[in-house]
Design an enzyme around this catalytic site. Structure first.
Site, short mmCIF file in Angstrom:
data_model
loop_
_atom_site.label_atom_id
_atom_site.label_comp_id
_atom_site.label_asym_id
_atom_site.label_seq_id
_atom_site.Cartn_x
_atom_site.Cartn_y
_atom_site.Cartn_z
N ASP A 246 10.26 10.72 -0.83
CA ASP A 246 9.16 9.78 -0.88
C ASP A 246 8.02 10.43 -1.67
O ASP A 246 8.05 11.62 -1.99
CB ASP A 246 8.72 9.39 0.55
CG ASP A 246 8.02 8.05 0.57
OD1 ASP A 246 7.97 7.40 1.63
OD2 ASP A 246 7.51 7.63 -0.50
C1 GLC Z 1 5.28 5.06 -0.76
C2 GLC Z 1 6.21 4.57 0.31
C3 GLC Z 1 7.60 4.29 -0.18
C4 GLC Z 1 7.56 3.85 -1.63
C5 GLC Z 1 7.08 5.04 -2.45
C6 GLC Z 1 6.96 4.68 -3.94
O1 GLC Z 1 4.40 6.01 -0.24
O2 GLC Z 1 6.34 5.36 1.48
O3 GLC Z 1 8.16 3.29 0.67
O4 GLC Z 1 8.85 3.44 -2.06
O5 GLC Z 1 5.84 5.53 -1.97
O6 GLC Z 1 5.96 3.73 -4.11
#
Ligand code: GLC
Length: 731
Positions: free
Chosen positions: A282
């Site tokens: 993430d």
């Molecule tokens: C965010 C979220 C995740 C998302 C990623 C990219 O913080 O936790 O669900 O896909 O970053 O945007």
């Protein structure tokens, strides 16, 4: 008139229009080996680096140079056919090894045509709808150059204080698994190399929704049993459906953060489940291993993540910065890097990017907001709206009677899209007010009554009361604006924000037929309003076609059939409250010394699986094919469902089981199946469920799947409460 029958046709239409894909490239592994053999360590780490573009879809100044140098393998947010082709041309014409670039984006519930938020779509209990919306999202996203989405979010959520409950399919592992698989099928289509296929990403691995106190990003402490019984199944279902990628989560899991946890990332995902896809961290989750207190510095964080099983580092750059010296010092061996790069190259080859790196720019205009897409969005939104209450038949509204619409959210073009709206734009939204005006010839007036935070002033309330007095029916739109749920949006209270409840009571006191429409991202604690309001419709965030779908339901073109995918609490003190709980040795009862509260019933306001219709259905004649079975046999359960009302409608009949006594205590109920039954007035049909080993088994004390002899109770019902009950014995 929108035909509910549109869904299967739309699904068929979209599947048949799926562009012909290439078969997976032959000699995939040999090609990977050959390419890997040419790559420098820096180029290998480039494939493991993902950076973000701007929210508006543009790329950053450093991206072209990094692509040419081979030090960047993918982006998130960069989108648009022409723009992505620009960067792809650099990769394919100027870089040394001409490895195609991969564009990712959070296409969570639609790309530009926005569908109901996932919790709303889950309320449809309709895997076809989930597959169709994902297929449409993939058609639009791929036309814009995006071939990897960070969806489906499959986190089980048992705590509505957690804002991201809105992004998932609710509290149940069975319903969550069915919908996870459907969405993976929708995004990826039948052939991942087809130009309109988008690699799916099951997230957030794992148990992110178990955040303590419902506070986003908080630690989780979950037994392996609960992980395997509750949080793992939707991921397993997604991977069994062919999900190409997984996203490692932010949370600390039992003391080992999930983006540096070899047990979850390698032992379970790769060794036990034999899955060979790509794990992307993430956003900066690799760097967050430092504040977690796992890694002392960036080098340790990079090593922890890579060696645990993270392949692609999203946004933070620790692997690129530190792995070369760790390899040089012999602290990380290069084959570990190779394994991660191999998985990324395999993904790009399976996507057909080596053969067809560019996006056909002629598709974008015809795909984005296509009429069929908007029709599907309207139909699915109508299927996502849960009729919680309808005392005295207030609904459906008569299209001849004037309507006062009260509430700021009714005229808000952004709120209906919810959070994570992809490339969705508020100018595309059919607001609730517009939809209601277009849905009737009668007069429709509006007053905000309160602002988007729910703050009421004497003047705003006076104006709302005056507008309501002038109308024959009142539709109150209350709830949360879209930023009160989603990421980093947990709430310690589940009450209606601001003074909405007081204002609603004042409006109700006028004595007009009044409907409460809730637009929100989580179950809300309504207090006495739940009994005072004769009609309550939960619409979540219905998406681009919100207003049309609401009008279809309120004026009766669509008969609501949705069911709650989450338990609806009476107050926040009951949390966590979910239907599949264990019985305890002192189950709640009238006797003092039993498990209950002094100040609130232990029961929910509305149970998991609850949802009403404008007609009524009666179940009867539960039959079991046998009173006994052994684990190798299958037992058939049937029941009759009759439409006893005056309108056609759909009922979602649910099958629940309870293993009454076992070596590990089992939940008082577990959802094991459901079927949508469409019935004309007076019509009756038989629903049939098969019970076999899959439905009976549980994890024994050594966490191995087992079926134990003994009595089982079975229910066929219309929610997780009540229903026709039977029992049988496994010998
Ligand atoms: C965010 C979220 C995740 C998302 C990623 C990219 O913080 O936790 O669900 O896909 O970053 O945007």
């Amino acid at each position: 008139m929108i035909s509910l029958r549109a869904l299967p046709l739309l699904l068929l239409l979209l599947v048949t229009t799926a562009l012909p894909g290439l078969a997976a490239p032959p000699d995939l592994e040999a090609r990977i080996d050959a390419l890997l053999g040419k790559m420098t360590l820096e180029e290998k780490l480039g494939q493991l680096q993902q950076l973000d573009g701007d929210a508006d879809g543009t790329y950053r100044a450093e991206h072209p140079g990094m692509i040419q140098a081979g030090t960047l393998g993918s982006t998130l947010n960069v989108r648009g056919a022409r723009r992505t082709n620009e960067l792809q041309r650099i990769a394919m014409e100027k870089s040394r090894l001409k490895i195609p670039f991969l564009f990712a984006f959070d296409v969570i519930h639609g790309y530009r045509t926005i569908f109901p938020v996932p919790l709303g779509e889950a309320s449809s209990w309709d895997p076809r709808a989930a597959e169709l919306s994902a297929r449409i999202a993939a058609c639009e996203a791929s036309a814009a150059g995006v071939r990897w989405t960070f969806a489906p979010m499959v986190d089980i959520a048992r705590d509505p204080r957690w804002g991201r409950i809105v992004e998932g399919a609710g509290e149940d592992p069975y319903l969550g698994s069915v919908l996870a698989a459907a969405r993976v099928r929708g995004f990826q289509g039948k052939d991942l190399s087809a130009p309109d296929a988008v690699a799916a990403c099951a997230k957030h691995w794992v148990a992110y929704g178990a955040a303590m106190a419902g506070r986003d990003y908080n630690s989780t402490d979950v037994s392996e049993r609960t992980l395997r019984e509750i949080y793992f199944p939707p991921f397993q279902a997604a991977l069994r459906a062919g999900c190409a990628t997984v996203m490692s989560a932010f949370n600390d899991l039992n003391g080992v953060p999930t983006s540096g946890n070899p047990w979850t990332l390698t032992d379970v995902l790769r060794r036990e489940w034999k899955w060979d896809g790509v794990v992307v961290s993430d956003y900066t989750a690799v760097a967050e291993l430092i504040p977690h207190g796992l890694a002392a510095d960036g080098a340790e964080a990079a090593a922890y993540a890579l060696l645990a099983g993270v392949d692609v580092e999203m946004v933070s750059r620790l692997m690129a910065a530190h792995i070369p010296k760790l390899v040089k010092w012999g602290l990380v061996n290069e084959p570990a890097v190779d394994e991660a790069v191999r998985r990324v190259l395999r993904l790009k080859m399976r996507l057909g990017l080596f053969e067809r790196p560019y996006t056909d720019e002629s598709r974008e205009a015809s795909m984005i907001l296509a009429k069929d897409h908007l029709t599907a969005a309207r139909v699915i939104a109508g299927r996502s709206m849960v009729l919680l209450r309808n005392e005295g038949g207030v609904l459906p509204l008569s299209p001849e009677r004037s309507v006062a619409v009260i509430g700021a959210l009714a005229d808000d073009p952004k709120a209906p899209l919810g959070s994570w709206i992809g490339d969705g734009r508020s100018e595309d939204t059919v607001t609730l007010l517009r939809g209601l005006r277009e849905g009737t010839t009668a007069r429709v007036t509006h007053a905000a009554g309160w602002d988007r935070e729910g703050q009421v002033t004497p003047a705003s309330l006076a104006q709302a009361l005056e507008v309501a007095r002038q109308a024959e029916t009142v539709v109150i739109v209350a709830g949360e604006h879209q930023d009160m749920s989603g990421e980093a949006s947990s709430r310690s209270s589940l009450d209606l924000p601001g003074d909405q409840a007081r204002a609603i009571r004042s409006l109700k006191a006028l004595g007009r037929p009044t409907v409460l429409v809730l637009m929100n991202g989580r179950p809300l604690t309504l207090g006495s309003l739940a009994d005072e309001m004769p009609a309550i419709l939960e619409i979540w965030y219905p998406g681009t076609e919100a207003g049309h779908a609401l009008a279809d339901v309120l004026f009766g073109q669509v008969n609501p059939s949705a069911k709650l995918p989450v338990t609806w609490p009476r107050n926040v003190g009951q949390i966590p409250l979910f239907y599949n709980q264990r019985n305890t040795g002192r189950p709640p009862g009238a006797e003092k010394y039993t498990s209950k509260y002094l100040d609130v019933p232990v029961t929910p306001q509305w149970p998991f699986g609850h949802g009403l219709s404008y007609t009524t259905f009666v179940l009867s004649d539960l039959r079991l094919s046998s009173a006994t079975m052994d684990e190798s046999e299958t037992l058939t359960v049937t029941a009759r469902v009759r439409n006893t009302g005056k309108r056609a409608g759909d009922e979602i009949v649910q099958l629940y089981l309870r293993d009454v006594a076992a070596s590990v205590t089992r939940p008082v109920r577990e959802l094991k199946g459901f079927q949508r039954v469409s019935l004309k007035p007076g019509e009756e049909k038989t629903v049939r469920f098969e019970i076999g080993r899959e439905q009976l088994q549980f994890l024994d004390r050594s966490l191995k799947p087992v079926v134990e002899p003994g009595q089982f109770r079975v229910w066929v019902g219309q929610s997780s409460e009540g229903g026709l009950e039977g029992s049988f014995v496994v010998d």
